[in-house]
Scaffold this motif. Structure first.
Motif, short mmCIF file in Angstrom:
data_model
loop_
_atom_site.label_atom_id
_atom_site.label_comp_id
_atom_site.label_asym_id
_atom_site.label_seq_id
_atom_site.Cartn_x
_atom_site.Cartn_y
_atom_site.Cartn_z
N GLY A 172 21.11 -13.87 18.11
CA GLY A 172 20.05 -14.82 17.81
C GLY A 172 18.64 -14.32 18.06
O GLY A 172 17.77 -15.10 18.48
N GLN A 173 18.41 -13.02 17.81
CA GLN A 173 17.11 -12.44 18.09
C GLN A 173 16.41 -11.92 16.83
O GLN A 173 17.05 -11.62 15.83
N LEU A 174 15.08 -11.78 16.92
CA LEU A 174 14.29 -11.24 15.82
C LEU A 174 14.30 -9.72 15.84
O LEU A 174 14.42 -9.10 16.91
N PHE A 175 14.15 -9.12 14.67
CA PHE A 175 14.08 -7.67 14.53
C PHE A 175 12.81 -7.33 13.76
O PHE A 175 12.67 -7.69 12.59
N TYR A 176 11.87 -6.66 14.44
CA TYR A 176 10.61 -6.24 13.83
C TYR A 176 10.63 -4.73 13.60
O TYR A 176 11.26 -3.98 14.38
N SER A 177 9.88 -4.28 12.59
CA SER A 177 9.86 -2.85 12.32
C SER A 177 8.51 -2.40 11.76
O SER A 177 7.87 -3.10 10.98
N ASP A 178 8.09 -1.23 12.19
CA ASP A 178 6.94 -0.52 11.65
C ASP A 178 7.46 0.30 10.46
O ASP A 178 8.26 1.22 10.63
N LEU A 179 6.99 -0.05 9.27
CA LEU A 179 7.44 0.65 8.05
C LEU A 179 6.38 1.61 7.51
O LEU A 179 6.40 1.96 6.34
N MET A 180 5.46 2.03 8.37
CA MET A 180 4.34 2.86 7.91
C MET A 180 4.81 4.12 7.18
O MET A 180 4.22 4.53 6.19
N GLN A 181 5.88 4.75 7.68
CA GLN A 181 6.35 5.99 7.07
C GLN A 181 7.44 5.77 6.03
O GLN A 181 7.90 6.73 5.41
N ALA A 182 7.84 4.53 5.82
CA ALA A 182 8.93 4.25 4.90
C ALA A 182 8.48 3.60 3.60
O ALA A 182 9.02 3.89 2.53
N PHE A 183 7.48 2.73 3.68
CA PHE A 183 7.04 1.98 2.52
C PHE A 183 6.57 2.92 1.41
O PHE A 183 5.70 3.76 1.61
N CYS A 184 7.18 2.79 0.25
CA CYS A 184 6.87 3.61 -0.95
C CYS A 184 7.23 5.09 -0.77
O CYS A 184 6.81 5.92 -1.57
N LYS A 185 7.99 5.40 0.27
CA LYS A 185 8.47 6.77 0.46
C LYS A 185 9.97 6.87 0.27
O LYS A 185 10.48 7.89 -0.20
N ILE A 186 10.67 5.83 0.68
CA ILE A 186 12.13 5.77 0.52
C ILE A 186 12.49 4.31 0.21
O ILE A 186 11.69 3.40 0.48
N PRO A 187 13.68 4.06 -0.33
CA PRO A 187 14.11 2.66 -0.50
C PRO A 187 14.19 1.98 0.87
O PRO A 187 14.70 2.55 1.83
N VAL A 188 13.68 0.77 0.96
CA VAL A 188 13.62 0.05 2.23
C VAL A 188 14.45 -1.24 2.15
O VAL A 188 14.25 -2.03 1.23
N PRO A 189 15.35 -1.47 3.10
CA PRO A 189 16.13 -2.73 3.12
C PRO A 189 15.31 -3.85 3.75
O PRO A 189 15.56 -4.27 4.88
N PHE A 190 14.34 -4.37 3.03
CA PHE A 190 13.40 -5.35 3.58
C PHE A 190 14.10 -6.55 4.18
O PHE A 190 13.62 -7.13 5.17
#
Length: 377
Positions: A172-190
């Motif tokens: 029952g917890q939230l999961f946050y992520s820094d996608l700075m190096q992933a966005f528009c570089k690889i497919p991301v499971p948003f």
């Protein structure tokens, strides 16, 4: 599109800042010069500019599956990360700590400190992947929100986001992520993230626009007050120019993502094979990594002179996270992965991107070979 970089510069620090797509930035600047009106104004000219911002918000919703009103524009990745962490403080006013990966950007740790959270660091090893068993144990003992970047800015290692998401939801917890190096570089499971951040300058859109995706609509999520911009999440006149650039470059990057990554992966394999033959140690070579990133330990002691030697040849690389590279501290990522401080101080990062050519890679290999041989004597 062509790079604006001159032939005198061989640039291998894309993870710090992607060189801008000059044609896109110039066309967007022309639009701004013709329509510079404050998007917060009441005139039809201002409303038109606000409409452009909302169109970009809608675009982000379409490519990620997120809700439009939960996207907030700010100026930098650091701001974006602070807003993300601030939302945790609003949701959990009495929470004292958060489970965090040991690979976060320094701005994420700073944000946690600013809002009064102590980081409980996840274990890892030389794979550069967080220990899922340790995460499960922590969640069982004392469930807390989890922050873990998707792709390491130093190692390029891609974390098991889907597995992390499943564990956080189990407790029952939230999961946050820094996608700075992933966005528009690889497919991301948003859909695997409750909240995340990314920035325009990491993809070639220039400085001035970053994004936070908040976990839900809540007016109390606020980077700072003083105006009702960004649905009251971030006061201050929006940078319409930078936001426009972000969308246009994202569209271009995603349209060519697969073919670009095939090319960059070929470059990565070629580069790393050659560097290993020179005695370099490639960090996490066998793991799932960004195809544009090589983090390595040099087989020499004189790293500073080595970097100066490359720069004299017009070659730019990095010692790791750009916010820490000037300090020349031992890479904390490597220390957490079990490397000695001596080895961590000999690490450099090579990151490629849209404008990198095979001839650039071969020049880099040639110059690195020459300098390693020189400093090995």
């Amino acid at each position: 599109m062509k790079s604006h970089l001159t032939n005198d510069i061989k640039y291998f620090d894309y993870n710090a800042t992607h060189p801008p797509y000059a044609e896109i930035l110039k066309s967007s600047l022309e639009e701004y010069l013709d329509s510079f009106y404050n998007p917060s104004g009441i005139s039809r000219f201002s409303l038109k500019n606000q409409g452009k911002i909302e169109q970009t918000r809608k675009y982000l919703s379409q490519i990620t599956g997120g809700q439009e009103k939960q996207f907030v524009f700010s100026s930098t990745g650091t701001e974006a990360n602070h807003l993300l962490v601030q939302s945790l403080r609003v949701l959990y006013p009495d929470l004292d700590s958060v489970i965090v990966s040991p690979f976060e950007h320094s701005s994420m740790y700073a944000a946690l400190d600013t809002y009064g959270f102590s980081p409980i660091l996840l274990k890892t090893d030389r794979t550069g992947i967080i220990n899922l068993n340790h995460l499960e144990t922590l969640l069982q003992e004392n469930p807390k929100p989890v922050i873990c970047l998707y792709a390491g800015n130093e190692t390029g290692v891609i974390q098991p986001a889907e597995e992390i998401f499943k564990l956080t939801k189990q407790f029952g917890q939230l999961f946050y992520s820094d996608l700075m190096q992933a966005f528009c570089k690889i497919p991301v499971p948003f859909s695997s993230f409750d909240g995340y951040t990314f920035s325009g300058h990491k993809i070639g859109a220039g400085m001035g626009a970053a994004v936070t995706y908040l976990p839900t609509e809540n007016k109390n999520f606020r980077l700072f007050g003083g105006g009702n911009q960004e649905n009251e999440h971030r006061a201050g006149t929006e940078n319409t120019y930078a936001i426009s650039c972000l969308q246009k470059v994202a569209e271009l990057q995603l349209a060519h993502l697969e073919e670009k990554n095939i090319r960059l992966k070929e470059f990565q394999i070629h580069l790393e094979n050659e560097l290993e033959s020179l005695g370099c140690e490639i960090i996490a070579k066998q793991e799932n990594r960004l195809p544009n990133t090589t983090f390595l330990i040099l087989p020499i002691q004189t790293v500073d002179f080595f970097l100066l030697g490359l720069e004299e040849k017009g070659i730019i690389v990095s010692t790791g996270s750009s916010c820490k590279s000037r300090a020349r501290e031992a890479s904390k990522s490597l220390l957490f992965m079990g490397y000695s401080e001596e080895k961590a101080l000999k690490a450099i990062r090579i990151s490629t991107g849209s404008f990198t050519k095979l001839e650039d890679i071969n020049i880099l290999i040639e110059q690195m070979k020459e300098l390693i041989e020189t400093f090995s004597i």
